[in-house]
Design an enzyme around this catalytic site. Structure first.
Site, mmCIF file in Angstrom:
data_model
loop_
_atom_site.group_PDB
_atom_site.id
_atom_site.type_symbol
_atom_site.label_atom_id
_atom_site.label_comp_id
_atom_site.label_asym_id
_atom_site.label_seq_id
_atom_site.Cartn_x
_atom_site.Cartn_y
_atom_site.Cartn_z
ATOM 1 N N LYS A 101 7.127 9.278 -0.684
ATOM 2 C CA LYS A 101 7.027 7.839 -0.429
ATOM 3 C C LYS A 101 5.731 7.469 0.290
ATOM 4 O O LYS A 101 5.084 8.301 0.907
ATOM 5 C CB LYS A 101 8.257 7.367 0.366
ATOM 6 C CG LYS A 101 9.491 7.287 -0.552
ATOM 7 C CD LYS A 101 10.678 6.616 0.094
ATOM 8 C CE LYS A 101 11.808 6.522 -0.932
ATOM 9 N NZ LYS A 101 13.033 5.967 -0.376
ATOM 10 N N ARG A 133 17.396 13.401 -0.925
ATOM 11 C CA ARG A 133 17.027 12.971 -2.281
ATOM 12 C C ARG A 133 15.553 13.311 -2.496
ATOM 13 O O ARG A 133 14.698 12.835 -1.746
ATOM 14 C CB ARG A 133 17.270 11.461 -2.407
ATOM 15 C CG ARG A 133 17.006 10.890 -3.778
ATOM 16 C CD ARG A 133 17.328 9.392 -3.793
ATOM 17 N NE ARG A 133 17.060 8.813 -5.097
ATOM 18 C CZ ARG A 133 15.872 8.381 -5.503
ATOM 19 N NH1 ARG A 133 14.844 8.432 -4.684
ATOM 20 N NH2 ARG A 133 15.724 7.889 -6.710
HETATM 21 C C1 8Y4 Z 1 6.648 7.635 -4.903
HETATM 22 C C2 8Y4 Z 1 7.835 8.277 -4.756
HETATM 23 C C3 8Y4 Z 1 6.639 6.266 -4.862
HETATM 24 C C4 8Y4 Z 1 8.999 7.587 -4.596
HETATM 25 C C5 8Y4 Z 1 7.816 5.572 -4.698
HETATM 26 C C6 8Y4 Z 1 9.000 6.227 -4.579
HETATM 27 C C7 8Y4 Z 1 15.996 5.906 -2.391
HETATM 28 C C8 8Y4 Z 1 16.979 5.735 -3.370
HETATM 29 C C9 8Y4 Z 1 15.020 5.274 -4.194
HETATM 30 C C10 8Y4 Z 1 16.418 6.312 -1.091
HETATM 31 C C11 8Y4 Z 1 18.664 6.330 -1.944
HETATM 32 C C12 8Y4 Z 1 11.430 5.849 -4.473
HETATM 33 C C13 8Y4 Z 1 17.001 4.997 -5.754
HETATM 34 C C14 8Y4 Z 1 12.325 4.674 -4.378
HETATM 35 N N1 8Y4 Z 1 14.782 5.626 -2.921
HETATM 36 N N2 8Y4 Z 1 18.300 5.937 -3.164
HETATM 37 N N3 8Y4 Z 1 16.361 5.323 -4.490
HETATM 38 N N4 8Y4 Z 1 17.752 6.517 -0.925
HETATM 39 N N5 8Y4 Z 1 19.953 6.560 -1.674
HETATM 40 N N6 8Y4 Z 1 10.150 5.474 -4.444
HETATM 41 O O1 8Y4 Z 1 15.628 6.452 -0.152
HETATM 42 O O2 8Y4 Z 1 11.831 6.969 -4.581
HETATM 43 S S1 8Y4 Z 1 13.819 4.791 -5.346
#
Ligand code: 8Y4
Length: 268
Positions: free
Chosen positions: A213, A247
């Site tokens: 993230k 996750r």
């Molecule tokens: C790079 C990597 C850029 C990842 C953006 C992202 C969570 C989640 C997401 C979380 C739960 C993401 C569906 C966002 N984040 N579900 N989901 N907890 N429970 N962004 O933190 O990974 S999506």
């Protein structure tokens, strides 16, 4: 928890399976299943399947589109792999279809706030992860301010847990997640990470998503594909605070961190 996104996003986080046209669908399904199998081999006990992009500014996806993206993969994983399937959705129709096809956990970034979502999950045996998000993906990073992000997230999750219990969920079917990056500045995310142990007071397992993230990227100044070490550092702290499910896009490295943490927890 390994992440598999089945979304046609143009800028990839490195774990997106591109859907180019109808003729490439089978290829995408095979690739997604292959990736899920690798994650299980690496130690994943959950595979989180998502068909709605939740990154800031992402477009809204029609329910049928979401179903068409996630259900074939859920069916394939259910048939071929011994793993708990999590469905990343906020739509009650998708929840119902996913659960009927083998999903055992609903991962809802909107904490069952959509009309009919509570009923969709309640009448099944599936568990649900209640996540904190301020606003909606499109606008959630606009003008962010909290009096205390830790207190607000704790209060929200506490209220959602109580609400689900009142509606008839057994506590054993509930999980909570602070929602790193969802309507939070980098500073808010680190305040939450620092005080993560507070959320264990809710007496339900704590799930966290930190993998790749921007809260990691902004500290180390690296693009998404170079955030593994930073993500593991944050994960180590989350585990020490009592997080039970991580996750992640990088299951093998995360399992190493989990195993080292377990050794430290069980030391005499
Ligand atoms: C790079 C990597 C850029 C990842 C953006 C992202 C969570 C989640 C997401 C979380 C739960 C993401 C569906 C966002 N984040 N579900 N989901 N907890 N429970 N962004 O933190 O990974 S999506």
């Amino acid at each position: 928890m390994g992440i598999i996104n089945v979304t046609p996003d143009s800028f990839s986080d490195g774990c997106e399976l591109q859907i180019v046209g109808a003729n490439t669908f089978q290829v995408d399904l095979d690739r997604a299943l292959y990736r899920a199998e690798a994650m299980v081999r690496e130690g994943a006990t959950f595979i989180d399947v998502g068909g709605e992009s939740t990154r800031p500014g992402a477009a809204v996806v029609a329910v049928q589109e979401e179903i068409d993206r996630v259900i074939p993969l859920i069916q394939a994983i259910h048939k071929q792999l011994d793993v708990c399937i999590s469905v990343d959705t906020s739509s009650p129709q998708v929840m119902t279809e996913a659960i009927n096809n083998g999903a055992e956990l609903v991962n809802d970034i909107r904490a069952l706030s959509r009309q009919g979502a509570v009923e969709a999950v309640l009448q099944t045996k599936a568990a649900v992860c209640l996540m904190h998000m301020r606003g909606e993906p499109l606008t959630m990073q606009d003008s962010i301010s909290y009096k205390s992000v830790v207190e607000e997230v704790f209060g929200f999750l506490s209220t959602r847990v109580e609400f689900c219990l009142e509606r008839g969920f057994e506590r054993g079917r509930l999980l909570v997640d602070p929602g790193f990056g969802f309507g939070k500045s980098v500073q808010h995310n680190y305040q939450l990470l620092k005080n993560l142990a507070r959320l264990t007071e809710l007496q339900v397992p704590l799930l966290v998503g930190l993998s790749r993230k921007s809260m990691i990227g902004e500290i180390i100044n690296r693009p998404v594909d170079q955030r593994l070490a930073g993500s593991i550092a944050a994960t180590t702290h989350a585990l020490a605070c009592g997080a039970k499910i991580i996750r992640t896009h990088d299951v093998a490295a995360t399992m190493d961190a989990i195993r080292v943490n377990s050794a430290y927890i069980s030391a005499e």
